[in-house]
Enzyme design. Structure first.
Site, short mmCIF file in Angstrom:
data_model
loop_
_atom_site.label_atom_id
_atom_site.label_comp_id
_atom_site.label_asym_id
_atom_site.label_seq_id
_atom_site.Cartn_x
_atom_site.Cartn_y
_atom_site.Cartn_z
CG ASP A 101 58.20 23.78 8.20
OD1 ASP A 101 58.89 25.02 8.01
OD2 ASP A 101 58.00 23.30 7.29
CG ASP A 203 57.41 29.22 6.86
OD1 ASP A 203 57.72 28.97 5.82
OD2 ASP A 203 56.53 30.01 6.86
CD GLU A 267 60.93 30.06 3.61
OE1 GLU A 267 60.58 29.77 2.41
OE2 GLU A 267 60.17 30.56 4.43
CG HIS A 329 57.06 23.65 0.34
ND1 HIS A 329 58.42 23.84 0.93
CD2 HIS A 329 56.30 24.86 1.01
CE1 HIS A 329 58.42 24.56 1.75
NE2 HIS A 329 57.34 25.15 1.72
CG ASP A 330 57.34 27.82 -0.59
OD1 ASP A 330 56.02 27.54 -0.68
OD2 ASP A 330 58.04 28.10 0.62
#
Length: 534
Positions: A101, A203, A267, A329-330
């Site tokens: 990331d 991100d 993202e 993870h979100d």
């Protein structure tokens, strides 16, 4: 374009690792880099092409690593820089690429850059973050709302100004309009590229710049939508997806191109992500891929949704290249979000098959190869600031971040000898790697077979995609390239469906779900799929 001419990342399958929850090797209840290294043989056995590791950088952990206090340091909870170097070397030895990331929209308020910036209005980093004077009545400069709730502005008494934050107040917004900030961010990227990483996931990159005029966002009619935060009540026209972002991404691409074939994926969280995704991946001068929340936040999965999402990416490569996740993870795990029946393993296999047949880069979130369910984490055990702030109408991020189950017996499903930072799902020990390794028909072994099929199929990796006209619950698509042509059928419904006559069922079966599809009667059972080579 032949296989030898394709970049390694086009059509590659990535396995996302949330390091806090993968494997704890020192008994503190938190996963670490050594835990990932220890499980690289397992990851390689899946047949994926690489791993994406969520943040492991130095951080106060207000947002569990997405609040970075030092971009070039490993947080002690995860290990050391030497641990990362060992992980990288071992992963490359297995033939696995390593993506990490990069968080460019904001830092932690504990970062040295912000600590200097907030001291005065005339220090060398005074303009490295987004500062604004209050309105005449003392209220914030505009109506922008933060993702986790409340205004996107916090008052700072030192500067007698508000600073902007799209997320937590502890995540102040970087002023990426500033060329010095861009230079500093690119220097941190070079640090990791010099160590040998194979690419970056950027991100919340569409949050990286703001409207310089600080105009108010327009309201968004809540009718027909689930509202959990004030953020959902406005169209984020001015605090995200600004037109200057692609110019910065061109700088990112020029840097990564210095290191050869590197993968960069954006993202893009937006109510209208397609134009932004196209802008960020257009041609060979910007990022290699992007993904949105088309599937991640979808409450249902229908053939129509897949057709709409995939249909945006069936043109020439110059239009850009997508990546796809059904869970991460979100977002709550798709097996729980999209299915409420008695046979979750069957549905999990269907979802993994569909993901691996999409055009783009499938990203398999840890535990999806096991068909893990979403965990109902009680309020007193929650860790996620968003979940705590918006309980019980939460995005459910903690429930998708619970520990990876490695074995049925022993403490904490083999994740840790100490108390895990989040509880193990009550049904997860029975879904563990150890249990599924012994079952030839398990989701794990089925997914391995599917990954083997994809690795051997140029059509699935980078072939063109088209859809066939079939009943709504049935999804029928073709994947074609010079080397092969495939027909992929998926029954996303709970009832058998008849396959229309024009669909060719005469091909060789590359993979299919349990329970024979009646090819002669042209009937596909519920939640079934088949991949045929014509």
């Amino acid at each position: 374009m032949s296989q030898s001419e394709q970049p390694w990342w086009r059509g590659a399958v990535l396995y996302q690792i949330y390091p806090r929850s993968y494997l704890d090797t020192n008994g503190d209840g938190i996963g670490d880099l050594s835990g990932i290294t220890r499980k690289l043989d397992y990851i390689a056995s899946l047949g994926v092409d690489g791993i994406w590791i969520s943040p492991f950088f130095a951080s106060p952990m207000k947002d569990f690593g997405y609040d970075v206090s030092d971009y070039c340091a490993v947080d002690p909870v995860f290990g050391t820089l030497e641990d990362f170097d060992q992980l990288l070397d071992r992963a490359h030895g297995y033939g696995l690429k390593v993506i990490i990331d990069q968080v460019y929209a904001h830092t932690s308020d504990a970062h040295a850059w912000f600590e200097e910036s907030r001291q005065s209005r005339d220090n060398p980093r005074a303009d490295w973050y987004v500062w604004q004077d209050p309105k005449a009545d003392g209220t914030p400069p505009n109506n922008w709302q933060a993702v986790f709730g409340g205004a996107a502005w916090t008052w700072d008494a030192r500067r007698q100004q508000y600073f902007m934050h799209n997320f937590l107040p502890e995540q102040p917004q970087l002023n990426v309009h500033n060329p010095e900030v861009q230079d500093a961010l690119l220097a941190t990227a070079r640090f990791w590229l010099d160590r040998g990483v194979d690419g970056f996931r950027l991100d919340a990159i569409n949050f990286a710049m703001h409207d310089r005029a600080f105009r108010d966002n327009p309201p968004w009619d809540p009718a027909g939508r689930t509202i959990t935060r004030p953020f959902d009540l406005q169209r984020r026209v001015y605090n995200q997806s600004q037109p200057e972002v692609p110019e910065f991404l061109e700088r990112v691409r020029r840097l990564t191109d210095e290191y050869g074939d590197r993968y960069t994926v954006a993202e893009v969280a937006s109510d209208d992500p397609l134009p932004t995704m196209r802008a960020y991946t257009k041609g060979d001068e910007r990022l290699t891929a992007a993904y949105s929340f088309d599937f991640l936040y979808a409450s249902t999965l229908t053939a129509g949704r897949v057709r709409r999402s995939q249909g945006n990416w069936i043109g020439p490569l110059e239009e850009g290249w997508p990546s796809w996740e059904f869970s991460n993870h979100d977002a709550p795990r798709c097996v729980s979000r999209w299915y409420d029946g008695p046979d979750r393993p069957r549905f999990a296999k269907l979802m993994n098959a569909l993901l691996l047949c999409l055009r783009g880069n499938p990203i398999l979130y840890q535990g999806e190869e096991l068909g893990l369910t979403q965990v109902d984490v009680p309020f007193e055990a929650l860790q996620d600031p968003e979940a705590i702030a918006n309980w019980p109408r939460t995005l459910g991020r903690d429930g998708a971040r619970t520990p990876m189950p490695w074995e049925e017996a022993g403490p904490n499903a083999g994740f840790s000898s100490g108390k895990p930072w989040l509880p193990v799902g009550p049904d997860h020990p029975g879904l563990s790697v150890g249990v599924q390794e012994q079952d030839l028909d398990s989701v794990l072994n089925f997914t391995r077979k599917l990954l083997t099929v994809r690795r051997g199929s140029p059509a699935l990796k980078w072939g063109e995609l088209s859809f066939l006209d079939v009943p709504e619950s049935l999804l029928a698509m073709t994947r074609t390239c010079e080397e092969e042509s495939l027909t992929c059928l998926f029954n996303l419904g709970a009832e058998p469906v008849e396959i229309p006559e024009p669909v060719n069922l005469g091909g060789a079966v590359l993979s299919q779900s349990e329970g024979l599809i009646d090819r002669e009667g042209r009937i596909m059972p519920p939640y079934a799929f088949v991949i045929l080579r014509d």
